[in-house]
Scaffold this motif. Sequence first.
Motif, PDB file in Angstrom:
ATOM      1  N   GLU A 208       0.852  -1.194   0.000  1.00 10.60           N
ATOM      2  CA  GLU A 208       0.000   0.000   0.000  1.00 10.60           C
ATOM      3  C   GLU A 208       0.883   1.237   0.000  1.00 10.60           C
ATOM      4  N   ASN A 209       0.906   1.948  -1.130  1.00 10.79           N
ATOM      5  CA  ASN A 209       1.700   3.176  -1.227  1.00 10.79           C
ATOM      6  C   ASN A 209       0.988   4.345  -0.565  1.00 10.79           C
ATOM      7  N   ASN A 210      -0.238   4.571  -0.963  1.00 15.62           N
ATOM      8  CA  ASN A 210      -1.102   5.590  -0.373  1.00 15.62           C
ATOM      9  C   ASN A 210      -2.395   4.905   0.034  1.00 15.62           C
ATOM     10  N   ALA A 211      -3.236   5.631   0.753  1.00 11.72           N
ATOM     11  CA  ALA A 211      -4.499   5.045   1.177  1.00 11.72           C
ATOM     12  C   ALA A 211      -5.298   4.592  -0.038  1.00 11.72           C
ATOM     13  N   GLY A 212      -5.535   3.280  -0.134  1.00  6.07           N
ATOM     14  CA  GLY A 212      -6.329   2.750  -1.224  1.00  6.07           C
ATOM     15  C   GLY A 212      -5.555   2.449  -2.486  1.00  6.07           C
ATOM     16  N   GLU A 213      -4.239   2.683  -2.495  1.00  4.41           N
ATOM     17  CA  GLU A 213      -3.430   2.431  -3.692  1.00  4.41           C
ATOM     18  C   GLU A 213      -2.473   1.282  -3.400  1.00  4.41           C
ATOM     19  N   TYR A 214      -2.598   0.189  -4.161  1.00  2.00           N
ATOM     20  CA  TYR A 214      -1.826  -1.022  -3.908  1.00  2.00           C
ATOM     21  C   TYR A 214      -1.001  -1.369  -5.143  1.00  2.00           C
ATOM     22  N   VAL A 215       0.315  -1.532  -4.935  1.00  2.00           N
ATOM     23  CA  VAL A 215       1.248  -1.648  -6.048  1.00  2.00           C
ATOM     24  C   VAL A 215       2.141  -2.868  -5.873  1.00  2.00           C
ATOM     25  N   ALA A 216       2.429  -3.530  -6.984  1.00  2.00           N
ATOM     26  CA  ALA A 216       3.419  -4.615  -7.018  1.00  2.00           C
ATOM     27  C   ALA A 216       4.141  -4.550  -8.353  1.00  2.00           C
ATOM     28  N   ASN A 217       5.356  -5.069  -8.390  1.00  2.85           N
ATOM     29  CA  ASN A 217       6.120  -5.145  -9.628  1.00  2.85           C
ATOM     30  C   ASN A 217       6.239  -6.604 -10.051  1.00  2.85           C
ATOM     31  N   TYR A 218       6.130  -6.825 -11.366  1.00  7.51           N
ATOM     32  CA  TYR A 218       6.152  -8.203 -11.864  1.00  7.51           C
ATOM     33  C   TYR A 218       6.763  -8.231 -13.256  1.00  7.51           C
ATOM     34  N   SER A 219       7.574  -9.259 -13.529  1.00  8.70           N
ATOM     35  CA  SER A 219       8.148  -9.463 -14.858  1.00  8.70           C
ATOM     36  C   SER A 219       7.433 -10.620 -15.556  1.00  8.70           C
ATOM     37  N   PHE A 220       6.787 -10.317 -16.666  1.00 10.11           N
ATOM     38  CA  PHE A 220       6.133 -11.344 -17.467  1.00 10.11           C
ATOM     39  C   PHE A 220       7.200 -12.027 -18.328  1.00 10.11           C
ATOM     40  N   GLU A 221       7.323 -13.329 -18.221  1.00 16.34           N
ATOM     41  CA  GLU A 221       8.440 -14.032 -18.848  1.00 16.34           C
ATOM     42  C   GLU A 221       8.263 -14.202 -20.354  1.00 16.34           C
ATOM     43  N   GLU A 222       7.040 -14.354 -20.828  1.00 18.46           N
ATOM     44  CA  GLU A 222       6.806 -14.651 -22.236  1.00 18.46           C
ATOM     45  C   GLU A 222       5.791 -13.682 -22.830  1.00 18.46           C
ATOM     46  N   THR A 223       5.763 -13.630 -24.149  1.00 20.16           N
ATOM     47  CA  THR A 223       4.744 -12.831 -24.832  1.00 20.16           C
ATOM     48  C   THR A 223       3.406 -13.583 -24.792  1.00 20.16           C
ATOM     49  N   GLY A 224       2.335 -12.840 -25.040  1.00 24.99           N
ATOM     50  CA  GLY A 224       1.017 -13.466 -25.067  1.00 24.99           C
ATOM     51  C   GLY A 224       0.059 -12.827 -24.086  1.00 24.99           C
ATOM     52  N   THR A 225      -1.076 -13.463 -23.896  1.00 24.53           N
ATOM     53  CA  THR A 225      -2.123 -12.955 -23.010  1.00 24.53           C
ATOM     54  C   THR A 225      -1.979 -13.570 -21.628  1.00 24.53           C
ATOM     55  N   TYR A 226      -1.911 -12.704 -20.629  1.00 24.48           N
ATOM     56  CA  TYR A 226      -1.866 -13.139 -19.237  1.00 24.48           C
ATOM     57  C   TYR A 226      -3.166 -12.760 -18.539  1.00 24.48           C
ATOM     58  N   HIS A 227      -3.556 -13.578 -17.585  1.00 21.03           N
ATOM     59  CA  HIS A 227      -4.704 -13.286 -16.735  1.00 21.03           C
ATOM     60  C   HIS A 227      -4.198 -12.804 -15.380  1.00 21.03           C
ATOM     61  N   ILE A 228      -4.842 -11.764 -14.865  1.00 18.43           N
ATOM     62  CA  ILE A 228      -4.516 -11.249 -13.534  1.00 18.43           C
ATOM     63  C   ILE A 228      -5.800 -11.196 -12.727  1.00 18.43           C
ATOM     64  N   GLN A 229      -5.832 -11.938 -11.633  1.00 19.58           N
ATOM     65  CA  GLN A 229      -6.972 -11.863 -10.720  1.00 19.58           C
ATOM     66  C   GLN A 229      -6.505 -11.167  -9.445  1.00 19.58           C
ATOM     67  N   ILE A 230      -7.208 -10.102  -9.103  1.00 18.03           N
ATOM     68  CA  ILE A 230      -6.850  -9.302  -7.932  1.00 18.03           C
ATOM     69  C   ILE A 230      -7.729  -9.736  -6.765  1.00 18.03           C
ATOM     70  N   HIS A 231      -7.099 -10.157  -5.683  1.00 19.07           N
ATOM     71  CA  HIS A 231      -7.806 -10.606  -4.486  1.00 19.07           C
ATOM     72  C   HIS A 231      -7.662  -9.551  -3.393  1.00 19.07           C
ATOM     73  N   VAL A 232      -8.773  -9.188  -2.781  1.00 21.00           N
ATOM     74  CA  VAL A 232      -8.778  -8.162  -1.726  1.00 21.00           C
ATOM     75  C   VAL A 232      -9.453  -8.726  -0.489  1.00 21.00           C
ATOM     76  N   GLU A 233      -8.756  -8.678   0.636  1.00 22.11           N
ATOM     77  CA  GLU A 233      -9.310  -9.137   1.902  1.00 22.11           C
ATOM     78  C   GLU A 233      -8.948  -8.132   2.995  1.00 22.11           C
ATOM     79  N   ASP A 234      -9.694  -8.171   4.091  1.00 16.63           N
ATOM     80  CA  ASP A 234      -9.320  -7.399   5.272  1.00 16.63           C
ATOM     81  C   ASP A 234      -9.652  -8.204   6.509  1.00 16.63           C
ATOM     82  N   ASP A 235      -9.566  -7.579   7.669  1.00 19.08           N
ATOM     83  CA  ASP A 235      -9.801  -8.276   8.935  1.00 19.08           C
ATOM     84  C   ASP A 235     -11.274  -8.361   9.300  1.00 19.08           C
ATOM     85  N   GLU A 236     -12.153  -7.854   8.438  1.00 21.81           N
ATOM     86  CA  GLU A 236     -13.580  -7.826   8.752  1.00 21.81           C
ATOM     87  C   GLU A 236     -14.391  -8.613   7.715  1.00 21.81           C
TER      88      GLU A 236
END
Length: 249
Positions: A208-236
């Motif tokens: 979490e860089n700023n409130a509500g802003e979540y960042v990660a860095n990733y290297s895609f190894e190959e060309t083509g279409t990738y799927h990204i599923q974002i999972h969000v959880e908290d303590d409630e």
Amino acid sequence: MIVLRKGLFMLLLVFITALLVACGDEKGDSVDELVSLDVEFIVPETADVGETVELKALVTYGDEPVTDADEVQFEVWETGKQDESDKIEAENHEDGTYTIDYTFEHDGVFEMYAHTTAHDLHTMPKKELTVGEGGNNDHEDHDHGDHGHGFHTEGFDLHFMEPENVTAGEETELMTHITMDEDGLKDANVRYEIWQDKDNTDWVDAEENNAGEYVANYSFEETGTYHIQIHVEDDEDLHEHAEYEVEVQ
């Protein structure tokens, strides 16, 4: 002597009590000093086809106008077509207002964000505008998220800043803005599930860089279409997710 000691004890007790009260007042002052980043997103409810409309954000921090926001960007799309959205940096009028002029070229229902970052906080209020006769889209599936994702938690919204010109082997920034009731959602557990072949999945924790802003860095190894599923959880018991595709060159 006993009377003197008793007098000193009472004086000390009064001093300690006054000190505790002062500390309590200071705490109260600190609480009172907590302020929020607020954005009044001013958009008409309707417009005519071909009409140029002013979209305005009034940005305040506490009671003061924000004249130097780090970013105010308007994102506009026709309902159900956010992958074709227009993203336009707003003009800063240096009085707390930020605007763009936008022309709607055809009938339809349009949605828009005012992405706003200032004072290390992020918020992205959302509005809807009907142009001409509107459209035949069923909005119910679009009220709670991007690309028609039907989020289960009332007030929850997630916006993935889909990266452009992604190159295989190079590090790419993945950024997601998450809000609850239009305020940045703090302290969430956000993970990116990334795959090209479902049998070979990577999991990446976001920071979490700023409130509500979540960042990660990733290297895609190959060309083509990738799927990204974002999972969000908290303590409630919050658990939401949304899936996107990224093209890698």
